[in-house]
Design an enzyme around this catalytic site. Structure first.
Site, PDB file in Angstrom:
ATOM      1  N   HIS A   1      -8.261   3.514   4.088  1.00 18.75           N
ATOM      2  CA  HIS A   1      -8.495   4.086   5.428  1.00 18.75           C
ATOM      3  C   HIS A   1      -9.973   4.089   5.828  1.00 18.75           C
ATOM      4  O   HIS A   1     -10.304   4.193   6.989  1.00 18.75           O
ATOM      5  CB  HIS A   1      -8.021   5.533   5.473  1.00 18.75           C
ATOM      6  CG  HIS A   1      -6.545   5.717   5.320  1.00 18.75           C
ATOM      7  ND1 HIS A   1      -5.844   5.244   4.243  1.00 18.75           N
ATOM      8  CD2 HIS A   1      -5.642   6.340   6.122  1.00 18.75           C
ATOM      9  CE1 HIS A   1      -4.560   5.574   4.378  1.00 18.75           C
ATOM     10  NE2 HIS A   1      -4.418   6.240   5.503  1.00 18.75           N
TER      11      HIS A   1
ATOM     12  N   ASP B   1       0.864  -1.185   0.000  1.00 22.89           N
ATOM     13  CA  ASP B   1       0.000   0.000   0.000  1.00 22.89           C
ATOM     14  C   ASP B   1       0.897   1.231   0.000  1.00 22.89           C
ATOM     15  O   ASP B   1       2.105   1.143   0.224  1.00 22.89           O
ATOM     16  CB  ASP B   1      -0.889  -0.008   1.254  1.00 22.89           C
ATOM     17  CG  ASP B   1      -1.730   1.253   1.373  1.00 22.89           C
ATOM     18  OD1 ASP B   1      -2.373   1.640   0.375  1.00 22.89           O
ATOM     19  OD2 ASP B   1      -1.740   1.883   2.452  1.00 22.89           O
ATOM     20  N   SER B   2       0.282   2.392  -0.190  1.00 20.09           N
ATOM     21  CA  SER B   2       1.033   3.643  -0.155  1.00 20.09           C
ATOM     22  C   SER B   2       1.524   3.973   1.260  1.00 20.09           C
ATOM     23  O   SER B   2       2.369   4.838   1.426  1.00 20.09           O
ATOM     24  CB  SER B   2       0.132   4.773  -0.653  1.00 20.09           C
ATOM     25  OG  SER B   2      -1.065   4.803   0.109  1.00 20.09           O
TER      26      SER B   2
ATOM     27  N   GLU C   1      -5.307   9.003   9.934  1.00 23.58           N
ATOM     28  CA  GLU C   1      -3.917   8.879  10.385  1.00 23.58           C
ATOM     29  C   GLU C   1      -3.641   9.695  11.641  1.00 23.58           C
ATOM     30  O   GLU C   1      -2.740   9.386  12.404  1.00 23.58           O
ATOM     31  CB  GLU C   1      -2.958   9.242   9.254  1.00 23.58           C
ATOM     32  CG  GLU C   1      -3.011   8.160   8.190  1.00 23.58           C
ATOM     33  CD  GLU C   1      -1.948   8.269   7.124  1.00 23.58           C
ATOM     34  OE1 GLU C   1      -0.913   8.910   7.354  1.00 23.58           O
ATOM     35  OE2 GLU C   1      -2.171   7.691   6.047  1.00 23.58           O
TER      36      GLU C   1
ATOM     37  N   CYS D   1      -3.909  -1.159  -1.956  1.00 28.93           N
ATOM     38  CA  CYS D   1      -4.245   0.255  -2.114  1.00 28.93           C
ATOM     39  C   CYS D   1      -5.249   0.410  -3.260  1.00 28.93           C
ATOM     40  O   CYS D   1      -5.030  -0.116  -4.356  1.00 28.93           O
ATOM     41  CB  CYS D   1      -2.953   0.990  -2.441  1.00 28.93           C
ATOM     42  SG  CYS D   1      -3.133   2.719  -2.827  1.00 28.93           S
TER      43      CYS D   1
ATOM     44  N   CYS E   1     -11.386   3.204  -0.229  1.00 30.40           N
ATOM     45  CA  CYS E   1     -10.038   3.650   0.131  1.00 30.40           C
ATOM     46  C   CYS E   1      -9.646   2.882   1.386  1.00 30.40           C
ATOM     47  O   CYS E   1     -10.496   2.627   2.248  1.00 30.40           O
ATOM     48  CB  CYS E   1     -10.038   5.156   0.395  1.00 30.40           C
ATOM     49  SG  CYS E   1      -8.483   5.748   1.071  1.00 30.40           S
TER      50      CYS E   1
HETATM   51  N1  DGL Z   1      -4.072   3.774   0.164  1.00 33.36           N
HETATM   52  C1  DGL Z   1      -4.711   4.805  -0.591  1.00 33.36           C
HETATM   53  C2  DGL Z   1      -5.959   4.225  -1.294  1.00 33.36           C
HETATM   54  O1  DGL Z   1      -6.537   3.241  -0.885  1.00 33.36           O
HETATM   55  C3  DGL Z   1      -5.092   5.984   0.268  1.00 33.36           C
HETATM   56  C4  DGL Z   1      -3.943   6.812   0.719  1.00 33.36           C
HETATM   57  C5  DGL Z   1      -3.221   7.492  -0.416  1.00 33.36           C
HETATM   58  O2  DGL Z   1      -3.738   8.446  -1.040  1.00 33.36           O
HETATM   59  O3  DGL Z   1      -2.108   7.066  -0.684  1.00 33.36           O
HETATM   60  O4  DGL Z   1      -6.370   4.745  -2.291  1.00 33.36           O
END
Ligand code: DGL
Length: 270
Positions: free
Chosen positions: A188, A12-13, A154, A75, A186
């Site tokens: 989060h 993931d990011s 976060e 992600c 997303c």
């Molecule tokens: N993990 C990203 C997503 O699910 C969210 C956070 C980001 O913008 O990197 O799209």
């Protein structure tokens, strides 16, 4: 080592994909997981497709050094932009979070009106919409980007009046769209499930792609005959590209165990 007991690579990011790793660990307790969070280059949600493909390729190269047997793009943004490219280049199975979430929403909607919330990248890519309408063209998909949700999560502001206020504003238009399913598109957002659920009301079914992805992963491993054996001692390792401390704090707040073993690597070397 028996190949079936090799780990699953999850990336993931940043920290958000831990919601996906958490579901995999819960639903597939015999599987080992190697998680990579690209904390140096987060957020992905506002970056271009080309950049996300480049990042994803590097991460895949890193995960392959850990002998992973399958890869989960945890992600939503990277799934939307890079899954097709990465899939063509790999000889091991790879899944993203978009299709499992979309599939469940298609199965649950009764009035054929589905909402999707995500980052700007995910919403602009319209991948959820394309996938859903490719299966059932009669379904109307209404998307809404909620860029402030990630930083709020976060910061740990899960039950906070500020988050409630921002969520009310973001969801105002969607509430008027008569949707009966809403994809939390997303990483989060499953952590804001209560807030979103309160605003959208009981009639709207919230779809959590993290949960659906773990189910799809289990089926995929079964199909490929690479499910870990019952007696496999599962191991979990975590890698980040920056700031281990922040990642550790978040991980320990949402994972079912405490972890101290987080290693920082230079992802640009891959
Ligand atoms: N993990 C990203 C997503 O699910 C969210 C956070 C980001 O913008 O990197 O799209």
């Amino acid at each position: 080592m028996d190949y079936s007991n090799a780990p699953i690579g999850v990336f993931d990011s940043g920290v958000g994909g831990l919601t996906v790793a958490r579901e995999i660990i819960r639903q597939l307790p015999n599987e080992s997981v190697v998680y990579f969070g690209d904390t140096a280059r987060v957020p992905y949600g506002s970056k271009s497709k080309e950049t996300i493909i480049r990042y994803s390729r590097q991460i895949v190269r890193f995960l392959r050094t850990k002998q992973v047997k399958a890869i989960v793009i945890a992600c939503n943004t990277a799934s939307a932009f890079a899954l097709d490219t990465v899939e063509k280049e790999l000889d091991i199975p790879v899944i993203g979070v978009v299709k499992p979430g979309a599939k469940t929403a298609i199965e649950t909607t009764k009035n054929k009106r589905i909402g999707i919330i995500g980052t700007e990248g995910t919403i602009k890519s319209e991948l959820y919409t394309k996938y859903i309408c490719g299966i059932d063209p009669e379904i109307e998909v209404i998307g809404k980007a909620c860029p402030l949700f990630c930083p709020l999560v976060e910061e740990g502001m899960l039950n906070d009046p500020v988050t409630d206020e921002i969520a009310s504003r973001y969801l105002k238009d969607l509430k008027e769209e008569d949707i009966d399913s809403l994809i939390l598109g997303c990483t989060h957002y499953p952590l804001l499930r209560n807030t979103v659920g309160k605003i959208m009301g009981e009639k709207v079914n919230l779809v959590n792609p993290a949960y659906e992805t773990a189910i799809s992963l289990g089926k995929l491993l079964e199909e490929k005959h690479i499910r870990a054996s019952e007696n496999n001692q599962s191991e979990y390792s975590f890698y980040v590209s920056d700031a281990e401390e922040k990642f550790k704090k978040f991980a320990n707040s949402i994972m079912p165990f405490q972890t101290d073993l987080i290693e920082q690597i230079n992802i640009e070397e891959y």
